[in-house]
Design an enzyme around this catalytic site. Structure first.
Site, mmCIF file in Angstrom:
data_model
loop_
_atom_site.group_PDB
_atom_site.id
_atom_site.type_symbol
_atom_site.label_atom_id
_atom_site.label_comp_id
_atom_site.label_asym_id
_atom_site.label_seq_id
_atom_site.Cartn_x
_atom_site.Cartn_y
_atom_site.Cartn_z
ATOM 1 N N MET A 125 9.011 36.318 -48.853
ATOM 2 C CA MET A 125 9.578 36.071 -50.179
ATOM 3 C C MET A 125 9.557 37.340 -51.008
ATOM 4 S SD MET A 125 8.288 32.269 -51.000
ATOM 5 C CE MET A 125 6.647 32.608 -50.520
ATOM 6 N N HIS A 148 3.416 20.637 -10.822
ATOM 7 C CA HIS A 148 2.442 21.034 -9.811
ATOM 8 C C HIS A 148 1.975 22.470 -10.036
ATOM 9 C CE1 HIS A 148 1.224 22.590 -5.826
ATOM 10 N NE2 HIS A 148 0.608 21.417 -5.776
ATOM 11 N N ARG A 206 -7.884 37.631 -49.289
ATOM 12 C CA ARG A 206 -7.621 36.398 -48.530
ATOM 13 C C ARG A 206 -8.389 36.491 -47.214
ATOM 14 N NH1 ARG A 206 -1.348 37.906 -47.169
ATOM 15 N NH2 ARG A 206 -1.824 39.868 -46.174
ATOM 16 N N LYS A 254 -2.562 33.371 -53.141
ATOM 17 C CA LYS A 254 -2.787 34.605 -53.896
ATOM 18 C C LYS A 254 -3.326 34.298 -55.299
ATOM 19 C CE LYS A 254 0.322 38.161 -53.757
ATOM 20 N NZ LYS A 254 -0.283 39.483 -53.584
ATOM 21 N N GLY A 281 5.723 38.781 -46.205
ATOM 22 C CA GLY A 281 7.022 39.446 -46.221
ATOM 23 C C GLY A 281 8.225 38.522 -46.321
ATOM 24 N N ARG A 325 5.124 38.361 -58.306
ATOM 25 C CA ARG A 325 5.003 38.154 -56.853
ATOM 26 C C ARG A 325 4.948 36.679 -56.502
ATOM 27 N NH1 ARG A 325 2.026 43.294 -55.077
ATOM 28 N NH2 ARG A 325 1.196 43.978 -57.047
ATOM 29 N N CYS A 367 -9.578 12.630 -16.967
ATOM 30 C CA CYS A 367 -9.407 13.754 -16.039
ATOM 31 C C CYS A 367 -7.973 14.241 -15.965
ATOM 32 C CB CYS A 367 -9.945 13.415 -14.661
ATOM 33 S SG CYS A 367 -9.054 12.065 -13.867
ATOM 34 N N SER A 425 -11.988 6.515 -15.140
ATOM 35 C CA SER A 425 -11.580 7.863 -15.531
ATOM 36 C C SER A 425 -10.096 7.798 -15.852
ATOM 37 C CB SER A 425 -11.853 8.848 -14.397
ATOM 38 O OG SER A 425 -11.414 10.127 -14.784
ATOM 39 N N TYR A 427 -17.305 11.584 -21.211
ATOM 40 C CA TYR A 427 -17.024 12.973 -20.825
ATOM 41 C C TYR A 427 -15.538 13.240 -20.744
ATOM 42 C CZ TYR A 427 -15.975 11.309 -16.094
ATOM 43 O OH TYR A 427 -15.417 10.675 -15.024
HETATM 44 C C1 PEP Z 1 -3.702 11.935 -13.662
HETATM 45 O O1 PEP Z 1 -2.770 11.243 -13.285
HETATM 46 O O2 PEP Z 1 -3.952 12.151 -14.861
HETATM 47 C C2 PEP Z 1 -4.598 12.575 -12.692
HETATM 48 C C3 PEP Z 1 -5.652 13.243 -13.105
HETATM 49 O O3 PEP Z 1 -4.230 12.533 -11.386
HETATM 50 P P1 PEP Z 1 -3.093 13.474 -10.751
HETATM 51 O O4 PEP Z 1 -2.745 14.527 -11.774
HETATM 52 O O5 PEP Z 1 -3.686 14.059 -9.532
HETATM 53 O O6 PEP Z 1 -2.006 12.501 -10.488
#
Ligand code: PEP
Ligand code: MG
Length: 892
Positions: free
Chosen positions: A107, A468, A352, A26, A105, A96, A844, A777, A864
């Site tokens: 303080m 899962h 702000r 402020k 709100g 203030r 992944c 990966s 990637y």
């Molecule tokens: C992992 O283990 O990060 C993976 C991508 O394989 P999963 O989740 O199928 O075990």
């Protein structure tokens, strides 16, 4: 001598907006507005360093603070032409709080400070309005007594209420000057009665009392809780702003209001706000009177009768419009303003950066970049990647009522309502009958996929962010609340109990997968609108980022969704998900329960045509983009029959005795399947499985390449590798299958064989593994599990405690543990690339869709990231921000 006090007003200021750490948000912005020549009532800011000093020195102020405050006060007096405590021309001030981060709100604030029995008369005479003067005095006594002296609100409210009923008055505006005088006398009497001493009449005492109260409020319980929830360190401290009062309650040429320079819910470039004639700021917030619209357009759109500010005070409104333009041009972002009009003169009390919805954030950033107000890079930096989620899924109507049933992890965003069913089979049955269902399970397993797919949403009582249910639901774009621990699910009775309420099969509930809330009944949702702004911003994102973004997908639907959201290939196709399809599960079971290679080959031959078709579809959809297919990973028993009827079905198909099957079933049981016979260990022991899968992949690739005339780029990936030898043995199986298919078809095509890195041993021996692997990966779900030695399925409950105790700041299964798991990734990347400089690197695990983890991936030079289809836009944006260096020095 330290500088503890920074003055502003009269067209200049000692501070500026960049000094938020010292002056609070402020104070810094008041200074900036004063520097810009905007009409800011003069004042000064006591720095956050004073707050820190105060708390580290046993609640005392620095010695030279008093003198600095007094000098700054004189400065205000000069600009205002009035004097603090003066009997004929008194200066009143507001006091203030103002921390570095906004804590709305939390303080304390004191207004109208400087009034006492004498100055109130001076104010009455000068304003020629005794009613206004005594109204201000009673407001001051009530606020000061509450905030500084600890005399609770209700005492004053009781007095006012009984005065009103004794005199047949209803509204505050019905009270005359004489009425307020009587009320003020009663207020003072009450304070004396409560405290045993009179209300302070010395204005300096009032001022220091209020300053002390504001610093004190930094450590009130509310503020402490708020800081904990918003990760604000208590060392930051608050500043205190003392500022000349301007009055919105001096008559009908006065007003007070709040405004946004653009519409904060849609982002439209329209002035947006509310005001009240003849009122003080707290009246707008208190909601006692109905505020009026700022603009005529908004009033008309809402069909409201009360005139707009634009209509009532056109000249002041024009001044406010002018301020709006200047502030936006200066701060180059949407601002949230507070203002007061005193006798037709506009005063700015705050500016702000305004809070906004995700849709508004997007529109504002794109509009501002297109108008040349900010660069495209700045627009890209500004959008919180996670907020895009709000735009990709239906969300709960914020106006709708919610009846809370339970609370779990926000495992997969979006909102959904449906009838409760307790099994995947029932989900499919009910759906066939045309019902929308929510699948409720203690936890889900791969055989529930079909039921999960037809459900509107998934709710589990057990499991974490990579359980899962969570992973699959995110992949499918289904809302999911996981690990709602208070749910008591009874599969037999088909009921669930939670928070004293019981829900039966068929009852309707609503999930909010973005917050983890579960509600009774159907809460209405609003559909996402992917407007042109989304596309525009994503275009800029793609031109900035260097990391590619792929998707984890195996079904045609997921693959299409991934393409739709801009995925540049598939980074993980989990082939086991294809094994659960009802058309082939019996053959799969036959294969698993076979007692020898011949039996397995027999069953595999039945599965192969299906597998081939799966890959044909995937290659067709991905149109030449890389597709990484991972060979079978989970322990075999996951596919086994769940009951006698299923067992008999398999026995019939295989022509085997059911007793033999039962024995084999028992034999396959494992105490710790996550560390058991899974991943490439299956390929090593039963190479014919991987051989079948490789054949299916190559036959599909050859067919699609031939039909489409496009290149098809299969990347075959081996899971759970720990040694180079495993990879070598399995690569041989794959290369042999390739050679055979190519020979039979009379064509060849390029393919890669690579590995997941999801065991610490694989990361450490990456230099050797890279001799055989064309790509890595990082499977960070398993790598996190095996590095931390924490089960990805069971760690939810204790990880929450770990997070609260600060052992891990974030759920390491949701946001990469950069210190530990990250170190292994870095080692593997370096050692792998040392062996093979063009080694392709990706990720992944679930972390591939987490912005902080994506920033890490950029830093260690991955090529990637791969994430679930609905997270692809988020990952693209996060990758662009990573390239721009946003989050470069944070760990999460
Ligand atoms: C992992 O283990 O990060 C993976 C991508 O394989 P999963 O989740 O199928 O075990
Ligand atoms: Mg894995």
């Amino acid at each position: 001598m330290s500088k503890w006090v920074y003055a502003f007003g009269g067209g200049a200021a000692e501070g500026r907006s960049g000094m938020k750490n010292l002056l609070g948000g402020k104070g810094a912005n008041l200074a900036e507005m004063a520097n810009l020549g905007l009409p800011v009532p003069p004042g000064f800011t006591i720095t956050t360093e004073v707050c820190t000093y105060y708390y580290t020195n046993g609640n005392v102020y620095p010695a030279d603070l008093k003198a600095q405050v007094s000098a700054a006060l004189t400065q205000i007096e000069k600009i205002m032409g009035s004097t603090f405590g003066s009997i004929d021309n008194p200066l009143l001030v507001s006091v203030r709080s103002g921390a570095r981060a906004s804590m709305p709100g939390m303080m304390d604030t004191v207004l109208n400070l400087g009034l006492n029995d004498q100055t109130v008369e001076g104010l009455a005479a000068r304003s020629k309005d005794p009613r206004f003067a005594y109204d201000s005095y009673r407001r001051f006594i009530q606020m000061y007594s509450d905030v500084v002296l600890g005399v609770e609100h209700h005492h004053f409210e009781d007095i006012l209420d009984s005065h009103k009923s004794d005199h047949d008055l209803t509204l505050d505006t019905d009270l005359s000057a004489e009425d307020w005088k009587t009320v003020v006398a009663a207020y003072k009497e009450k304070v004396k009665e409560e405290l045993g001493r009179p209300f302070p009449q010395t204005v300096e005492d009032q001022l220091w009392g209020a300053i002390g109260a504001v610093f004190g409020s930094w450590m009130n319980q509310r503020a402490i809780t708020y800081r904990r929830l918003h990760d604000i360190p208590s060392e930051w401290g608050t500043a205190v702003n003392v500022q000349a009062m301007v009055f919105g309650n001096m008559g009908d040429d006065c007003a007070t209001g709040v405004a946004f320079t653009r519409n904060p819910s849609t982002g439209a470039n329209e002035f947006y706000g509310e005001y009240l004639v003849n009122a003080q700021g707290e009246d707008v917030v208190a909601g006692i009177r109905t505020p009026q619209y700022l603009t005529t357009a908004a009033r008309q759109a809402a069909g409201a009768d009360l005139p707009s500010m634009e209509e009532v005070m056109p000249r002041v409104f024009a001044d406010l419009e002018d301020v709006r333009r200047k502030l936006e041009a200066h701060f180059t972002d949407m601002q949230d303003l507070e203002f007061t009009v005193q006798q037709s003169k506009l005063w700015m009390l705050q500016t702000r950066t305004g809070k906004r919805t995700a849709a508004a954030a997007l529109k504002i950033a794109v509009d501002m970049a297109e108008a040349g107000l900010i660069s495209k890079e700045a627009a890209v930096r500004r959008i919180e990647p996670g907020a895009l989620d709000q735009l990709l899924h239906p969300t709960l109507d914020p106006k709708a009522e919610r009846r809370l049933l339970a609370h779990g992890l926000p495992a997969s965003p979006g909102a959904a309502s449906g009838r409760v069913v307790f099994s995947a089979e029932d989900a499919e049955l009910w759906t066939k009958k045309g019902e929308k269902v929510i699948l409720v399970r203690i936890e889900t397993s791969p055989e529930d996929i079909g039921g999960m797919h037809v459900s509107q949403g998934i709710l589990t009582s057990r499991g974490g962010m990579t359980s899962h249910a969570a992973v699959v639901a995110r992949g499918m774009g289904r809302p999911c609340v996981a690990g709602a621990g208070e749910l008591r699910i009874d599969y037999r009775a088909k009921t669930l109990k939670s928070m004293g309420q019981e829900v039966k099969e068929g009852d309707v509930i609503t999930l909010d997968g973005s917050t983890g809330q579960v509600m009774l009944g159907a809460v209405p949702t609003v559909q996402p609108e992917l407007t042109g702004d989304f596309g525009t911003l994503m275009g800029w994102v793609d031109s900035i980022r260097t990391l590619k973004v792929r998707a984890n997908a195996e079904t045609p639907l997921d693959a299409r969704t991934a393409r739709h959201f801009g995925a540049e290939g598939i980074g993980l196709c989990r082939t086991e998900h294809m094994f659960f399809d009802p058309s082939r599960i019996i053959a799969v079971r036959e294969m698993i329960l076979a007692s020898d290679e011949e039996g397995r080959r027999h069953a595999l031959a039945k599965i192969q045509p299906y597998q081939k078709n799966d890959f044909v579809e995937l290659f067709e959809i991905m149109q030449g983009l890389p597709v990484t297919i991972r060979l079978l990973d989970p322990p075999l028993h996951e596919f086994l029959p769940g009951n006698d009827a299923e067992m008999e079905e398999v026995a019939r198909a295989a022509g085997t005795d059911i007793a033999v099957l039962r024995a084999r079933n028992t034999q396959l049981h494992e105490a710790n399947p996550m560390l058991g016979h899974r991943g490439c260990r299956l390929g090593i022991t039963y190479p014919e499985i991987y051989e079948m899968q490789a054949r299916a992949i190559f036959e599909a690739a050859v067919e699609v390449a031939r039909k489409s005339g496009k290149t098809v780029s299969p990347e075959i990936m081996i899971p759970l590798v720990g040694t180079k030898k495993e990879l070598d043995l399995l690569k041989e199986v794959i290369d042999r299958a390739a050679a055979e298919v190519f020979k039979a078809s009379g064509t060849t095509l390029d393919y890669l064989v690579g590995t997941m890195i999801e065991l610490p041993r694989a990361a450490l021996t990456a230099g050797a593994i890279a001799e055989s692997a064309a790509f890595f990966s990082f499977g960070t779900n398993d790598l996190t599990q095996t590095t931390l030695g924490m089960s990805r399925d069971d760690s939810g409950p204790f990880l929450e405690v770990y997070r609260q105790r600060g052992i891990y700041e974030h759920d390491p299964f949701a946001s990469l543990d950069q210190e530990g798991v990250g170190e292994l990734i870095q080692i593997a990347a370096e050692r792998g690339r040392k062996t093979r400089p063009n080694l392709k690197l990706g990720i992944c695990g679930e972390h591939g869709g987490d912005p902080a983890s994506i920033a890490f991936c950029q830093r260690v030079g991955l090529d990637y990231v791969s994430c679930s289809p609905y997270r692809v836009p988020i990952a693209r944006l996060a990758a662009a921000q990573a390239a721009l260096g946003v989050r470069s020095d944070t760990t999460a």
